[in-house]
Write an enzyme that holds these catalytic residues in place. Sequence first.
Site, PDB file in Angstrom:
ATOM      1  N   SER A 270       0.818  -1.204   0.000  1.00 53.70           N
ATOM      2  CA  SER A 270       0.000   0.000   0.000  1.00 53.70           C
ATOM      3  C   SER A 270       0.861   1.266   0.000  1.00 53.70           C
ATOM      4  O   SER A 270       1.737   1.396  -0.844  1.00 53.70           O
ATOM      5  CB  SER A 270      -0.946  -0.057   1.199  1.00 53.70           C
ATOM      6  OG  SER A 270      -2.116   0.599   0.867  1.00 53.70           O
ATOM      7  N   HIS A 411      -7.718  -5.825  -0.052  1.00 58.05           N
ATOM      8  CA  HIS A 411      -6.479  -5.074   0.155  1.00 58.05           C
ATOM      9  C   HIS A 411      -5.764  -5.607   1.402  1.00 58.05           C
ATOM     10  O   HIS A 411      -6.228  -5.393   2.527  1.00 58.05           O
ATOM     11  CB  HIS A 411      -6.874  -3.614   0.354  1.00 58.05           C
ATOM     12  CG  HIS A 411      -5.724  -2.667   0.436  1.00 58.05           C
ATOM     13  ND1 HIS A 411      -4.913  -2.390  -0.631  1.00 58.05           N
ATOM     14  CD2 HIS A 411      -5.252  -1.915   1.468  1.00 58.05           C
ATOM     15  CE1 HIS A 411      -4.007  -1.504  -0.271  1.00 58.05           C
ATOM     16  NE2 HIS A 411      -4.183  -1.204   0.994  1.00 58.05           N
TER      17      HIS A 411
HETATM   18  C1  GTR Z   1      -5.409   4.584   1.416  1.00 61.18           C
HETATM   19  C2  GTR Z   1      -4.763   5.356   0.303  1.00 61.18           C
HETATM   20  C3  GTR Z   1      -4.094   4.409  -0.631  1.00 61.18           C
HETATM   21  C4  GTR Z   1      -3.211   3.396   0.071  1.00 61.18           C
HETATM   22  C5  GTR Z   1      -3.780   2.972   1.404  1.00 61.18           C
HETATM   23  C6  GTR Z   1      -2.846   2.331   2.427  1.00 61.18           C
HETATM   24  O1  GTR Z   1      -6.133   5.351   2.286  1.00 61.18           O
HETATM   25  O2  GTR Z   1      -5.792   6.059  -0.340  1.00 61.18           O
HETATM   26  O3  GTR Z   1      -3.367   5.144  -1.599  1.00 61.18           O
HETATM   27  O4  GTR Z   1      -1.919   3.846   0.193  1.00 61.18           O
HETATM   28  O5  GTR Z   1      -4.330   4.013   2.108  1.00 61.18           O
HETATM   29  O6  GTR Z   1      -1.687   2.703   2.565  1.00 61.18           O
HETATM   30  O7  GTR Z   1      -3.333   1.474   3.129  1.00 61.18           O
END
Ligand code: GTR
Length: 670
Positions: A270, A411
């Site tokens: 991420s 995710h």
């Molecule tokens: C979210 C962000 C993403 C990603 C994610 C993370 O809020 O919009 O770009 O980086 O966080 O790091 O879990």
Amino acid sequence: MTDTKQYFSPKVFLIVLSFLLPHHTAAATNYDESYVKKYTLPDVFAGPNGKRATDANVWQDHVRPYQLQLLEEHIYGIRLKNVPAVSVDTVERSHVTLDGNLNAIRLQAKLQMGTGRHAKLVDVLVYLPSTDTPTPVFLKLNFMGNQAEYKDPAIHICQSWLHDDKKNGIVNNRATEASRGKRSRCWPIQPMLARNYGMATACYSDIHPDRPDGRIDSVLPSLGRPTDDELPLNEPNAIATWAWGLSRILDWLVQLPEVDPTRVVVVGHSRNGKAALWAGACDERFAMVVSNESGCGGAALGRRNYGETIADITSRFPHWFCPSFKAYAGRENLLPCDAHGLLAMVAPRPLYIASAIQDHWADPRGEFLAAVAAEPVWKLFGHAGLETSTWPSVDTPVGRRVGYHVRSGKHDLLEYDWLCFADFADKNLPASQPMTNCSDTVFQPIQAPLPVKPPSDAIILFGDNRDDAPQFKSMEGTEIDWPIEDGSLVVKTSKTHSNHIVSSITFEDADIHVEFMVSPKSHGNSGLYIHGHYEMQILDSFGVEPPTEHDEGSLYRFGKPLVNASRPAGEWQVYDVRFRAPRRDKTGQVTRQGSITAWLNGKLVQNGITFSKPRSPYIPYRHGVTDFLRTVEKELLETGAGPLFLQDHGSPTRFRNIWIRPLVEHDSTE
Ligand code: GTR
């Protein structure tokens, strides 16, 4: 980090956001492929002055630096210099037994990054398989502290500011005991160690707290970076700082005898995946780069209006990218670079991109398409890349030197992902270096305090006894004309840069110790020409980041230093080199490569780098050659023994305390 999208819909968020943001109109998030607008990607082969990369050399010398600069100026900010470098505060080393009776070594180090009151202590946690060969290591930053990564009560609890997550033991922005092991699903050390991979981690917040006002509590002020509200447009921010921190951890990792410095992989999930990609772009010592669901500002193409956009990311996380990035919110087509350019920075090293099918916010297909668009750069190097432009089905990894999978599910960073990374590393990382007979891994010379006292068995070429003449000859085989000033031998420069001196003693394999001081004149250029063929570079390289195969610590034109260990001009420095000469047959053909392990100022700069034919056009047998040198070269080719040259490269470098210890080869296995 578990992103907010799992708790509320980004669509609703964006609708609210669009009312709050005056500078751009944030449309509702698009999750419909048929609404993706047509876009044209910037040419990743474009270099300066209309030059295009037609081969790997043009890419490397002209196009890559140009494309990297575009990424610096428009997305990540200028690269941070490695000054002041990392210093080791404490290291704890223990033998541990993991579940399944797996023996391992656990290291916990506190690395000090920066100096002064803003310097940061970064806790690094490493688990290594218990083997007697140096192992490859996966390095990743984590979100909740090292204690959350694995349930081991001995792991130090993170002291830095963290995002609250009560359910997982982060309370009032601090980690508590309850957080131990809460992220272990994201760091499966047992299966990875069982496959002979080491695992290293540190918390991103130790380097830069992840909040818009985190800059003042980050390492940046100690690096002399501004903390004002209005930052320069190309000022590096949190992502670049995390990437810089990864490189500083690498500086330490490559010094560990248990770690193979040529096989350290940087991984990130991420937002830390964005940082891992930028670290891999800026620091070519990372042997392989892995991005897990890095999304917008990471592996996903910014030009695709699918999932998170530049408007979303720069308004929610104003502290991640350099200020100029937000100007492209809603104007993605004007961005002079895109994610494919970032991925291409990894070439020709192996690159792995991982997505998750339900992670729409990160645009999994956009991550794949960026890899497709970057792949031609690997082809330029003669490597097979993804080998498909069709988005693969879930849980079906594809690719040769550019790998990709889209996992089923959400995710997250899971064991499935790690095992795919390990499979890909098995295929793509160089094979482990066999230990040499004399066990070069234990070559760890004393380099302080200077001057170092020569060991009793050393052959002194130039020492502190004024009655002993330097054991060197001129290029003509006569007495040298280099002056001795204050006990040091000073290069007598010549217009042709060829007034080198040649040791009277020849050797085959040897440990070589040389102390030197560069002068700021003519870039402080000189060198140790071992056997007249292989040059350990001497050059004013203090603070050069990243150091190249032209900088001090490099084996000139063969390999850049593992770390920039140079001291400023005017300070005494020290090289210790373990040189193993190439072996040749009767016709002069190399039958076994030579190798060098070298330490510069207390840091390992070369670890068993191998070589055969010389690569520099300036070697003394080609440039400024004399009859005497012809006999020296003939003897070298016939017997394998050659001298040490100290190079004249137009700069009055000083030398002192020069000795060699010939090495005896033990029962060769060849
Ligand atoms: C979210 C962000 C993403 C990603 C994610 C993370 O809020 O919009 O770009 O980086 O966080 O790091 O879990």
